[in-house]
Scaffold this motif. Structure first.
Motif: not given
Length: 136
Positions: A94-98
């Motif tokens: 997920s972009r947020e986790q990245f």
């Protein structure tokens, strides 16, 4: 020996994801059962912090996800080379986790224990987990 993913993020030159030999062995078994596979690493608690393995395409990715790399199960396996079509596994996050993990290299490993009911390794009595290190 580990299997390193191809580089998929524009402008980068280093692999962000790898598989341990134990992970490759389990993924080979799961590929025979489920066909092509993919990983998705989301954020959050509980199983959201473990890499989830699905049949390819079962988890729908979108703009909210980043393709960290593509892993080739035949890499470093001479017995598999040239025998079949490539066994490629996409690893998404997920972009947020990245945003939290952008400075880390992830290695997918396997430990004993029951994984998530949604991840295909769960019935095997094993689960995938991430070992991380700073990229450098």
């Amino acid at each position: 020996m580990t299997v390193e993913a191809s580089v998929t993020i524009p402008g980068e030159t280093l692999s962000r994801v790898a598989l341990t030999d134990t992970a490759v062995e389990l993924l080979e078994k799961l590929w025979l059962i489920h066909g092509p596979l993919m990983f998705h690493q989301s954020g959050g608690c509980c199983d959201g912090s473990s890499p989830m393995c699905y049949p390819a395409g079962e988890f729908i990715t979108a703009e909210a996800d980043v393709l960290l790399g593509v892993l080739d199960l035949s890499q470093g396996n001479p017995a598999a080379a040239g025998n079949d079509a490539p066994r490629l596994i996409e690893f998404w996050m997920s972009r947020e986790q990245f945003e939290y993990w952008r400075h880390t290299h992830l290695t997918v490993d396997v430990v004993q224990g029951r994984g998530s009911g949604f991840s295909v390794e769960a019935p095997e009595g094993k689960r995938f987990l991430i070992r991380s290190r700073l990229m450098g």
